[in-house]
Write a protein that holds these residues in place. Structure first.
Motif, PDB file in Angstrom:
ATOM      1  N   TYR A  24       0.854  -1.188   0.000  1.00  0.00           N
ATOM      2  CA  TYR A  24       0.000   0.000   0.000  1.00  0.00           C
ATOM      3  C   TYR A  24       0.885   1.230   0.000  1.00  0.00           C
ATOM      4  O   TYR A  24       1.882   1.303   0.725  1.00  0.00           O
ATOM      5  CB  TYR A  24      -0.914   0.035   1.225  1.00  0.00           C
ATOM      6  CG  TYR A  24      -1.809   1.257   1.201  1.00  0.00           C
ATOM      7  CD1 TYR A  24      -3.003   1.248   0.496  1.00  0.00           C
ATOM      8  CD2 TYR A  24      -1.427   2.434   1.839  1.00  0.00           C
ATOM      9  CE1 TYR A  24      -3.797   2.374   0.423  1.00  0.00           C
ATOM     10  CE2 TYR A  24      -2.222   3.566   1.777  1.00  0.00           C
ATOM     11  CZ  TYR A  24      -3.403   3.531   1.068  1.00  0.00           C
ATOM     12  OH  TYR A  24      -4.184   4.651   0.982  1.00  0.00           O
ATOM     13  N   CYS A  26       0.648   5.594   0.132  1.00  0.00           N
ATOM     14  CA  CYS A  26      -0.144   6.808   0.279  1.00  0.00           C
ATOM     15  C   CYS A  26       0.059   7.688  -0.947  1.00  0.00           C
ATOM     16  O   CYS A  26       1.200   7.989  -1.313  1.00  0.00           O
ATOM     17  CB  CYS A  26       0.287   7.575   1.530  1.00  0.00           C
ATOM     18  SG  CYS A  26       0.008   6.696   3.076  1.00  0.00           S
ATOM     19  N   CYS A 180      -7.183   6.213   3.499  1.00  0.00           N
ATOM     20  CA  CYS A 180      -6.049   5.311   3.248  1.00  0.00           C
ATOM     21  C   CYS A 180      -6.280   3.952   3.891  1.00  0.00           C
ATOM     22  O   CYS A 180      -6.080   2.906   3.267  1.00  0.00           O
ATOM     23  CB  CYS A 180      -4.762   5.941   3.778  1.00  0.00           C
ATOM     24  SG  CYS A 180      -4.170   7.368   2.855  1.00  0.00           S
ATOM     25  N   SER A 181      -6.690   3.969   5.155  1.00  0.00           N
ATOM     26  CA  SER A 181      -6.945   2.714   5.858  1.00  0.00           C
ATOM     27  C   SER A 181      -8.058   1.928   5.177  1.00  0.00           C
ATOM     28  O   SER A 181      -7.954   0.706   4.988  1.00  0.00           O
ATOM     29  CB  SER A 181      -7.316   3.014   7.314  1.00  0.00           C
ATOM     30  OG  SER A 181      -7.647   1.830   8.000  1.00  0.00           O
ATOM     31  N   ALA A 184      -6.814   0.305   1.856  1.00  0.00           N
ATOM     32  CA  ALA A 184      -5.915  -0.830   2.093  1.00  0.00           C
ATOM     33  C   ALA A 184      -6.698  -2.064   2.514  1.00  0.00           C
ATOM     34  O   ALA A 184      -6.441  -3.182   2.051  1.00  0.00           O
ATOM     35  CB  ALA A 184      -4.879  -0.459   3.149  1.00  0.00           C
ATOM     36  N   VAL A 192      -1.328  -6.060   4.744  1.00  0.00           N
ATOM     37  CA  VAL A 192      -0.412  -5.222   3.968  1.00  0.00           C
ATOM     38  C   VAL A 192       1.006  -5.634   4.338  1.00  0.00           C
ATOM     39  O   VAL A 192       1.440  -5.435   5.476  1.00  0.00           O
ATOM     40  CB  VAL A 192      -0.628  -3.719   4.259  1.00  0.00           C
ATOM     41  CG1 VAL A 192       0.374  -2.874   3.476  1.00  0.00           C
ATOM     42  CG2 VAL A 192      -2.058  -3.298   3.928  1.00  0.00           C
ATOM     43  N   HIS A 195       3.932  -1.182   3.777  1.00  0.00           N
ATOM     44  CA  HIS A 195       3.183   0.073   3.728  1.00  0.00           C
ATOM     45  C   HIS A 195       4.185   1.194   3.466  1.00  0.00           C
ATOM     46  O   HIS A 195       5.140   1.376   4.215  1.00  0.00           O
ATOM     47  CB  HIS A 195       2.452   0.316   5.049  1.00  0.00           C
ATOM     48  CG  HIS A 195       1.611   1.565   5.058  1.00  0.00           C
ATOM     49  ND1 HIS A 195       2.155   2.832   5.088  1.00  0.00           N
ATOM     50  CD2 HIS A 195       0.264   1.733   5.042  1.00  0.00           C
ATOM     51  CE1 HIS A 195       1.192   3.728   5.084  1.00  0.00           C
ATOM     52  NE2 HIS A 195       0.032   3.093   5.053  1.00  0.00           N
ATOM     53  N   GLU A 204      -3.049   5.561  10.852  1.00  0.00           N
ATOM     54  CA  GLU A 204      -3.747   4.747   9.852  1.00  0.00           C
ATOM     55  C   GLU A 204      -3.689   3.280  10.244  1.00  0.00           C
ATOM     56  O   GLU A 204      -4.672   2.546  10.121  1.00  0.00           O
ATOM     57  CB  GLU A 204      -3.112   4.974   8.486  1.00  0.00           C
ATOM     58  CG  GLU A 204      -3.690   4.139   7.373  1.00  0.00           C
ATOM     59  CD  GLU A 204      -2.845   4.217   6.119  1.00  0.00           C
ATOM     60  OE1 GLU A 204      -2.767   3.214   5.395  1.00  0.00           O
ATOM     61  OE2 GLU A 204      -2.255   5.288   5.878  1.00  0.00           O
ATOM     62  N   GLY A 205      -2.526   2.846  10.716  1.00  0.00           N
ATOM     63  CA  GLY A 205      -2.381   1.457  11.142  1.00  0.00           C
ATOM     64  C   GLY A 205      -3.299   1.119  12.300  1.00  0.00           C
ATOM     65  O   GLY A 205      -3.865   0.022  12.359  1.00  0.00           O
ATOM     66  N   SER A 208      -6.767   0.532  10.926  1.00  0.00           N
ATOM     67  CA  SER A 208      -6.856  -0.742  10.219  1.00  0.00           C
ATOM     68  C   SER A 208      -6.919  -1.906  11.180  1.00  0.00           C
ATOM     69  O   SER A 208      -7.706  -2.845  11.006  1.00  0.00           O
ATOM     70  CB  SER A 208      -5.654  -0.893   9.274  1.00  0.00           C
ATOM     71  OG  SER A 208      -5.647   0.119   8.289  1.00  0.00           O
ATOM     72  N   VAL A 217      -0.292  -4.384   9.099  1.00  0.00           N
ATOM     73  CA  VAL A 217       0.901  -3.992   8.353  1.00  0.00           C
ATOM     74  C   VAL A 217       2.118  -4.782   8.827  1.00  0.00           C
ATOM     75  O   VAL A 217       2.401  -4.860  10.031  1.00  0.00           O
ATOM     76  CB  VAL A 217       1.169  -2.478   8.498  1.00  0.00           C
ATOM     77  CG1 VAL A 217       2.472  -2.088   7.800  1.00  0.00           C
ATOM     78  CG2 VAL A 217       0.001  -1.682   7.915  1.00  0.00           C
ATOM     79  N   ARG A 220       6.819  -1.066   7.557  1.00  0.00           N
ATOM     80  CA  ARG A 220       6.561   0.326   7.165  1.00  0.00           C
ATOM     81  C   ARG A 220       7.816   0.904   6.524  1.00  0.00           C
ATOM     82  O   ARG A 220       8.897   0.859   7.106  1.00  0.00           O
ATOM     83  CB  ARG A 220       6.151   1.172   8.367  1.00  0.00           C
ATOM     84  CG  ARG A 220       4.784   0.844   8.882  1.00  0.00           C
ATOM     85  CD  ARG A 220       4.238   1.943   9.783  1.00  0.00           C
ATOM     86  NE  ARG A 220       2.907   1.601  10.257  1.00  0.00           N
ATOM     87  CZ  ARG A 220       1.799   1.796   9.576  1.00  0.00           C
ATOM     88  NH1 ARG A 220       1.868   2.360   8.377  1.00  0.00           N
ATOM     89  NH2 ARG A 220       0.628   1.434  10.066  1.00  0.00           N
TER      90      ARG A 220
END
Length: 398
Positions: A24, A26, A180-181, A184, A192, A195, A204-205, A208, A217, A220
Motif C-alpha cells: 500500500y 499513500c 487510506c486505511s 488498504a 499489507v 506500507h 492509519e495502522g 486498520s 501492516v 513500514r
C-alpha cells in the motif's frame, strides 16, 4: 531477498511475503498538482515492485488518496488525478492495481467509520462528527472529563465541507488517514506486507487494526523529504508550466521553467516545469535514484541538467554497444548492482557500478550492452530508446 529499513523497528529487515506481496502506498493530495516531492515518494513503491518482480515475486499495489478526499471541486480533483497519472507514466512508474479516486475513497471511508462505530472503537457526537477512541484497542481510562470528546481521540468524520459527502452522521468529510486505511483493507484483503508512507501513517495502522481485529501492516517504509534549491517541496502546486499541464484550469497563472518558484506557488516544482525546460522527465527519475530514499535530497536545475546529460550519454552508449557482437552480460558487475538493490534499495551504489562498467573497456561491448539493459529493468530509465537510430556524438564520459 529484499531487505528494507522498517520504520517501526528502526532496523533493516528481510521482506518475506507468503505468496503475492501486498503493498500500500499513500498517494499525494488530490487538492493540487503533484510536485517533485510527491513524485519522489511514488518512486519508492515502484522500486520495491521492480526489485521483487526480478525475484519472481508477484506484487499487488494499492495507491490510496492522501489526507482528506473532499473540500475541493470535483472537476479540479479530476484534473489533478489525471495529471498524476501522466506524471507517473512519464517517470516509468508502474501503475497500481488499485487506485480509488476521491469519490470512491470517500465511500470506502464512510463504510470504515461505520464499522469502527459498530465495533465500539469510534463514537459520534451530537454535532455529526465521529471520533476514534484509541483506548478501545490499547486500554485505558476515560479522560473526557465530561466533555463530548476525550483528549487524545482523533476525528474520523468532520461535518460540513464544500463539497461534502453523505454519511449516516450527516454530510461531511473523512478525517486524516481514514480513506487510506479503508482502501488498504478493501483492496488488499486485510493484510499489507509493505506500507509506504509518511511516519504519521501510524494512526492509519491503528484504524486498520481496530477494524480488522489483528495487526495489518508487516513493514513500514518511509522515504525522506525533498528540497529543490534549498526550498522544501511541500507547498501547493496549482499551475504546471508545461508537459503535464494539459487540461489545467482556465485562468490559472502559468509558471516559467527555472523561475524563482519553479512555475508553481510556494516554490514547488512540477514535472511539467522540468519538461518545459527541455529536460527528459526520466532525468528526474535518475536524479532521484542518485540519492538513497532515506536521505533527504536537495535537487537543483544544475543536478537535473547533469542527470539529463548522463541519461542521454548512457542511451548513446547502449545504442553503440548494440552494434557489437553479442556476449554474455558482465555477471560480476550485475551481481554487485543487484546486491545493492536488495540491500535496502541502495540505488546510488547500483548506479556507481554502472558508471564503473561504462568505463571498463576490458569488458566486451556486447557484455556491457546486456548488463545495462538487464539492470534497466529495475532502474526504469529507457536506456534502449536510441538503438537503431542515427548515431550522434555525445559528450565525453565523466
Amino acid at each position: 531477498m529484499l531487505r528494507i529499513h522498517d520504520a517501526r523497528t528502526g532496523r533493516v529487515q528481510e521482506v518475506r511475503p507468503s505468496g503475492a506481496l501486498r503493498l500500500y502506498v499513500c498517494g499525494p493530495s488530490a487538492h493540487r498538482y503533484a510536485h517533485l516531492g510527491d513524485l519522489r515518494a511514488q518512486l519508492l513503491p515502484d522500486l520495491v515492485r521492480r526489485v521483487l518482480e526480478r525475484r519472481r515475486v508477484r506484487v499487488v499495489v494499492c495507491r490510496g488518496a492522501a489526507d482528506g478526499v473532499g473540500g475541493a471541486p470535483a472537476e479540479r480533483v479530476r484534473l489533478h488525478e489525471e495529471a498524476l497519472s501522466r506524471d507517473a507514466a512519464a517517470l516509468n512508474l508502474r501503475p497500481p492495481e488499485y487506485a480509488p479516486d476521491a469519490a470512491e475513497s470517500a465511500g470506502l471511508a464512510v463504510d470504515l467509520v461505520g464499522e469502527l462505530v459498530g465495533r465500539g472503537h469510534a463514537y459520534a457526537t451530537p454535532g455529526g462528527a465521529v471520533f476514534f477512541d484509541p483506548k478501545s484497542i490499547s486500554g485505558g481510562d476515560d479522560d473526557s472529563g465530561g466533555s463530548a470528546v476525550a483528549a487524545g481521540d482523533w476525528p474520523l468524520w468532520t461535518p460540513g465541507g464544500d463539497p461534502s459527502f453523505g454519511s449516516p452522521w450527516g454530510p461531511g468529510l473523512p478525517g486524516p488517514h481514514v480513506a487510506c486505511s479503508a482502501a488498504a483493507l478493501r483492496f488488499l484483503g486485510g493484510r499489507v506486507d509493505v506500507h509506504v508512507g509518511p511516519p504519521s501513517a501510524s494512526r492509519e495502522g491503528a484504524l486498520s487494526e481496530a477494524a480488522a481485529g489483528h495487526e495489518v501492516v508487516g513493514h513500514r517504509l518511509c522515504g525522506a523529504g525533498l528540497l529543490f534549491e534549498g526550498r522544501p517541496m511541500d507547498g501547493p502546486a496549482e499551475a504546471p508550466a508545461g508537459g503535464t499541464g494539459e487540461g489545467a484550469e482556465e485562468g490559472t497563472e502559468q509558471g516559467t521553467a527555472e523561475g524563482t518558484a519553479g512555475g508553481t506557488a510556494e516554490g514547488s516544482v512540477l514535472l511539467g516545469d522540468v519538461t518545459a525546460a527541455g529536460l527528459d522527465p526520466l532525468a528526474v527519475r535518475l536524479a532521484f535514484l542518485e540519492r538513497h530514499y532515506r536521505e533527504r535530497a536537495d535537487l537543483s536545475w544544475e543536478a537535473l541538467r547533469a542527470a539529463d546529460a548522463t541519461l542521454r550519454r548512457w542511451r548513446a552508449r547502449v545504442a553503440e554497444w548494440a552494434e557489437s557482437p553479442s556476449a554474455p552480460m558482465a555477471a560480476a558487475y550485475v551481481e554487485r548492482a543487484e546486491s545493492a538493490f536488495l540491500d535496502d534499495l541502495d540505488t546510488p551504489s547500483a548506479l556507481a557500478v554502472l558508471r564503473e562498467l561504462e568505463r571498463d573497456d576490458s569488458v566486451a561491448p556486447g557484455a556491457r550492452f546486456e548488463a545495462f539493459l538487464h539492470l534497466d529493468l529495475v532502474l526504469g530509465l529507457d536506456l534502449s530508446t536510441e538503438i537503431g537510430k542515427a548515431r550522434v556524438e555525445g559528450p565525453a564520459r565523466s
